[in-house]
Design an enzyme around this catalytic site. Structure first.
Site, PDB file in Angstrom:
ATOM      1  N   GLU A 135       6.791  -2.129  -4.066  1.00  0.00           N
ATOM      2  CA  GLU A 135       6.243  -1.662  -5.342  1.00  0.00           C
ATOM      3  C   GLU A 135       4.948  -0.888  -5.110  1.00  0.00           C
ATOM      4  OE1 GLU A 135       5.987  -5.043  -7.932  1.00  0.00           O
ATOM      5  OE2 GLU A 135       8.185  -5.216  -7.980  1.00  0.00           O
ATOM      6  N   PRO A 136       4.516  -0.119  -6.103  1.00  0.00           N
ATOM      7  CA  PRO A 136       3.286   0.655  -5.909  1.00  0.00           C
ATOM      8  C   PRO A 136       2.098  -0.231  -5.532  1.00  0.00           C
ATOM      9  CG  PRO A 136       4.386   1.324  -7.933  1.00  0.00           C
ATOM     10  CD  PRO A 136       5.144   0.141  -7.416  1.00  0.00           C
ATOM     11  N   GLY A 137       2.067  -1.463  -6.037  1.00  0.00           N
ATOM     12  CA  GLY A 137       0.946  -2.365  -5.747  1.00  0.00           C
ATOM     13  C   GLY A 137       0.987  -2.946  -4.348  1.00  0.00           C
ATOM     14  N   GLY A 139       3.792  -3.541  -0.529  1.00  0.00           N
ATOM     15  CA  GLY A 139       5.088  -3.965  -0.004  1.00  0.00           C
ATOM     16  C   GLY A 139       4.984  -5.213   0.846  1.00  0.00           C
ATOM     17  N   GLU A 372      10.219  -2.807   6.411  1.00  0.00           N
ATOM     18  CA  GLU A 372      10.634  -4.211   6.585  1.00  0.00           C
ATOM     19  C   GLU A 372       9.566  -5.054   7.284  1.00  0.00           C
ATOM     20  OE1 GLU A 372      14.746  -4.915   7.204  1.00  0.00           O
ATOM     21  OE2 GLU A 372      15.266  -2.905   6.535  1.00  0.00           O
TER      22      GLU A 372
HETATM   23  C1  LIG Z   1       9.963   5.817   5.743  1.00  0.00           C
HETATM   24  C2  LIG Z   1       9.875   4.575   4.934  1.00  0.00           C
HETATM   25  C3  LIG Z   1      11.034   4.065   4.354  1.00  0.00           C
HETATM   26  C4  LIG Z   1      10.948   2.929   3.548  1.00  0.00           C
HETATM   27  N1  LIG Z   1      12.087   2.468   2.930  1.00  0.00           N
HETATM   28  C5  LIG Z   1      11.989   1.426   2.076  1.00  0.00           C
HETATM   29  C6  LIG Z   1      13.141   0.981   1.321  1.00  0.00           C
HETATM   30  O1  LIG Z   1      14.244   1.517   1.486  1.00  0.00           O
HETATM   31  N2  LIG Z   1      12.991  -0.033   0.446  1.00  0.00           N
HETATM   32  C7  LIG Z   1      11.784  -0.644   0.235  1.00  0.00           C
HETATM   33  O2  LIG Z   1      11.730  -1.538  -0.581  1.00  0.00           O
HETATM   34  N3  LIG Z   1      10.677  -0.253   0.918  1.00  0.00           N
HETATM   35  C8  LIG Z   1      10.748   0.764   1.831  1.00  0.00           C
HETATM   36  N4  LIG Z   1       9.638   1.170   2.520  1.00  0.00           N
HETATM   37  C9  LIG Z   1       8.358   0.550   2.228  1.00  0.00           C
HETATM   38  C10 LIG Z   1       7.836  -0.375   3.328  1.00  0.00           C
HETATM   39  O3  LIG Z   1       8.617  -1.524   3.395  1.00  0.00           O
HETATM   40  C11 LIG Z   1       6.361  -0.646   3.000  1.00  0.00           C
HETATM   41  O4  LIG Z   1       5.640   0.538   3.275  1.00  0.00           O
HETATM   42  C12 LIG Z   1       5.800  -1.801   3.813  1.00  0.00           C
HETATM   43  O5  LIG Z   1       6.412  -3.009   3.430  1.00  0.00           O
HETATM   44  C13 LIG Z   1       4.272  -1.934   3.637  1.00  0.00           C
HETATM   45  O6  LIG Z   1       3.922  -1.945   2.300  1.00  0.00           O
HETATM   46  P1  LIG Z   1       2.755  -0.953   1.773  1.00  0.00           P
HETATM   47  O7  LIG Z   1       3.055   0.404   2.330  1.00  0.00           O
HETATM   48  O8  LIG Z   1       2.665  -1.100   0.312  1.00  0.00           O
HETATM   49  O9  LIG Z   1       1.456  -1.461   2.496  1.00  0.00           O
HETATM   50  P2  LIG Z   1       0.496  -2.658   1.982  1.00  0.00           P
HETATM   51  O10 LIG Z   1       1.306  -3.857   1.717  1.00  0.00           O
HETATM   52  O11 LIG Z   1      -0.367  -2.134   0.904  1.00  0.00           O
HETATM   53  O12 LIG Z   1      -0.381  -2.892   3.284  1.00  0.00           O
HETATM   54  C14 LIG Z   1      -1.432  -1.988   3.654  1.00  0.00           C
HETATM   55  C15 LIG Z   1      -2.009  -2.447   4.993  1.00  0.00           C
HETATM   56  O13 LIG Z   1      -2.567  -3.762   4.847  1.00  0.00           O
HETATM   57  C16 LIG Z   1      -2.012  -4.613   5.837  1.00  0.00           C
HETATM   58  N5  LIG Z   1      -1.904  -5.989   5.330  1.00  0.00           N
HETATM   59  C17 LIG Z   1      -1.341  -6.424   4.182  1.00  0.00           C
HETATM   60  N6  LIG Z   1      -1.399  -7.763   4.110  1.00  0.00           N
HETATM   61  C18 LIG Z   1      -2.012  -8.176   5.246  1.00  0.00           C
HETATM   62  C19 LIG Z   1      -2.366  -9.462   5.773  1.00  0.00           C
HETATM   63  N7  LIG Z   1      -2.091 -10.608   5.127  1.00  0.00           N
HETATM   64  N8  LIG Z   1      -2.982  -9.523   6.964  1.00  0.00           N
HETATM   65  C20 LIG Z   1      -3.277  -8.373   7.648  1.00  0.00           C
HETATM   66  N9  LIG Z   1      -2.966  -7.142   7.216  1.00  0.00           N
HETATM   67  C21 LIG Z   1      -2.332  -7.049   6.020  1.00  0.00           C
HETATM   68  C22 LIG Z   1      -0.639  -4.034   6.127  1.00  0.00           C
HETATM   69  O14 LIG Z   1      -0.143  -4.469   7.382  1.00  0.00           O
HETATM   70  C23 LIG Z   1      -0.951  -2.550   6.093  1.00  0.00           C
HETATM   71  O15 LIG Z   1      -1.493  -2.163   7.326  1.00  0.00           O
HETATM   72  C24 LIG Z   1       9.704   2.292   3.354  1.00  0.00           C
HETATM   73  C25 LIG Z   1       8.553   2.797   3.978  1.00  0.00           C
HETATM   74  C26 LIG Z   1       8.629   3.919   4.749  1.00  0.00           C
HETATM   75  C27 LIG Z   1       7.380   4.442   5.381  1.00  0.00           C
END
Ligand SMILES: Cc1cc2nc3c(=O)[nH]c(=O)nc-3n(C[C@H](O)[C@H](O)[C@H](O)COP(=O)(O)OP(=O)(O)OC[C@H]3O[C@@H](n4cnc5c(N)ncnc54)[C@H](O)[C@@H]3O)c2cc1C
Length: 392
Positions: A135-137, A139, A372
């Site tokens: 979600e935007p908030g 993943g 993932e």
């Molecule tokens: C090419 C691509 C394809 C994708 N395809 C899909 C799809 O088909 N379906 C789907 O649902 N999603 C998909 N995604 C989304 C992907 O799963 C998310 O980008 C990922 O889960 C991370 O979420 P976020 O980008 O919102 O980062 P955030 O959750 O906002 O995290 C930002 C940073 O904070 C760090 N962080 C967060 N929590 C902690 C913690 N507790 N301790 C330390 N560090 C932390 C993270 O590791 C990251 O470095 C895709 C992403 C990409 C790039």
């Protein structure tokens, strides 16, 4: 062309698995690879390439034959993902999302009616699948999701937005997670199977990406989308184990894809190092280049070994392999990123030229470090399992 590393990679595979790897590799190099750069330039989704997977049995290697799939074993599935990813991120992603996240969940948690409806459609290639989790908030913090599922007459109403959704604009099936009550965290999570083409209240917009434009990543809006009871996967409020199981298999196939990408970097960097000259020598004769080739080779095989071991654990019937899936995903995605960096360095400035593939591979490998579960998440999970804070 076989490489010296193939001997170790193939060492304890069965004759069938070895033959299958050779067949997938030949198919991928002949039928997919020549189109990838053009697809990326034209931002074209590989619909026609995906169709070619179906008669060969590469589209549904986790779907049992009785539903039209080609399941042999989990290790074989990993090898198919590895070899497809060696040439194309997107085609490999189509297979990995459909089989691990979606078909795997339907097989484990779906009713007979859901299995009959969706698995043959996935296997025939008529129905590509998407997983709507992020979600935007954020993943990473999935239990804190904001997309809601509200009980209504005869079914459920979904409201919320999912982002970064691979294949969504081309999919005939969405695996969606939503919450009954955000305050309940993981105990509110509920899983659904949604037909996006037959459901009002779903809109799909493009999600702007710097790379992987040929994947048509999307944002998906659920605005009062009605899902009948038949679309509920598992029980209300019990979607978190469904999600956990989906990601367990999903991380295995993503890790296998990372091994394929890491291998591709070696395939590109080694011949380049033995062609390019500086100071009247092949650059491959310089120790600092040799160091990179050795490191790339060792880390790829180390990642492959852990991925295959995980596949074998699953084939042996080990129910949940969450720690091992995190280990495999963490190691293999970092190997893919580091190999892409090393391959670029070996290419010098040409690593950034659009004439060469390695620059594209870097951003694609990096994306596998997010999908993932990020490296930070998997590091945390492995540590928590080892420290006894978390159980499989
Ligand atoms: C090419 C691509 C394809 C994708 N395809 C899909 C799809 O088909 N379906 C789907 O649902 N999603 C998909 N995604 C989304 C992907 O799963 C998310 O980008 C990922 O889960 C991370 O979420 P976020 O980008 O919102 O980062 P955030 O959750 O906002 O995290 C930002 C940073 O904070 C760090 N962080 C967060 N929590 C902690 C913690 N507790 N301790 C330390 N560090 C932390 C993270 O590791 C990251 O470095 C895709 C992403 C990409 C790039």
């Amino acid at each position: 062309m076989p490489t010296p590393l193939d001997r170790m990679a193939d060492f304890d595979l069965s004759d069938e698995q070895r033959a299958l790897r050779a067949a997938v590799r030949e198919f991928a190099e002949k039928e997919i690879l020549p189109h990838v750069e053009e697809h990326e330039r034209e931002e074209r989704y590989p619909t026609e390439l995906v169709r070619k997977l179906v008669p060969l049995g590469y589209m549904a290697p986790m779907v049992p034959e009785r539903f039209g799939g080609s399941f042999q074993d989990v290790l074989t599935y990993g090898i198919i993902c590895e070899e497809l990813a060696r040439v194309d991120w997107v085609v490999a992603s189509v297979v990995s999302v459909a089989n691990s996240l979606v078909a795997g969940s339907i097989l484990k948690f779906g009713s007979e009616a859901q299995q009959e409806r969706w698995l043959p459609a996935i296997a025939s290639g008529d129905c590509l699948a998407s997983a709507c989790l992020t979600e935007p908030g954020g993943g990473t913090d999935l239990p804190n999701m904001r997309t809601t599922a509200t009980r209504v007459d005869g079914g459920w109403r979904l409201d919320g937005t999912k982002v970064f959704i691979s294949h969504a604009a081309h999919a005939g099936l969405f695996f969606v997670v939503a919450t009954l009550d955000r305050g309940k965290k993981h105990k509110g999570v509920t899983a659904f199977l949604v037909d996006p083409r037959a459901t009002e209240g779903i809109s799909i917009g493009s999600f702007p990406m710097r790379t992987l434009k040929r994947d048509h990543l999307a944002e998906v809006h659920f605005d009062g989308a009605f899902v009948p009871d038949a679309g509920l996967l598992g029980e209300p409020g019990k979607g978190f184990p469904v999600l956990g199981s989906a990601l367990d298999l999903g991380r295995y196939s993503v890790a296998a894809r990372c091994v394929g990408q890491a291998q591709r970097c070696i395939d590109l960097a080694v011949p380049y190092a033995m062609e390019r000259e500086a100071f009247d020598k092949k650059i491959g004769e310089f120790q600092m280049i040799q160091q990179k080739v050795a490191d790339m080779t060792c880390r790829t095989q180390a990642a492959r070994a852990i991925v295959y071991q995980l596949g074998r654990m699953k084939d042996a019937g080990v129910e949940r392999c969450s720690m091992e899936s995190s280990m495999a995903k963490l190691m293999a995605s970092q190997a893919a990123v580091q190999n892409a960096l090393d391959a670029m360095q070996i290419h010098g400035g040409y690593g950034l030229s659009s004439e060469y593939e390695v620059g594209r591979l870097l951003l694609e490998a990096k994306s596998l470090e997010f999908g993932e579960g990020t490296s930070e998440l998997h590091t945390k999970l492995v540590a928590e399992f080892m420290l006894g804070v978390r159980k499989q």
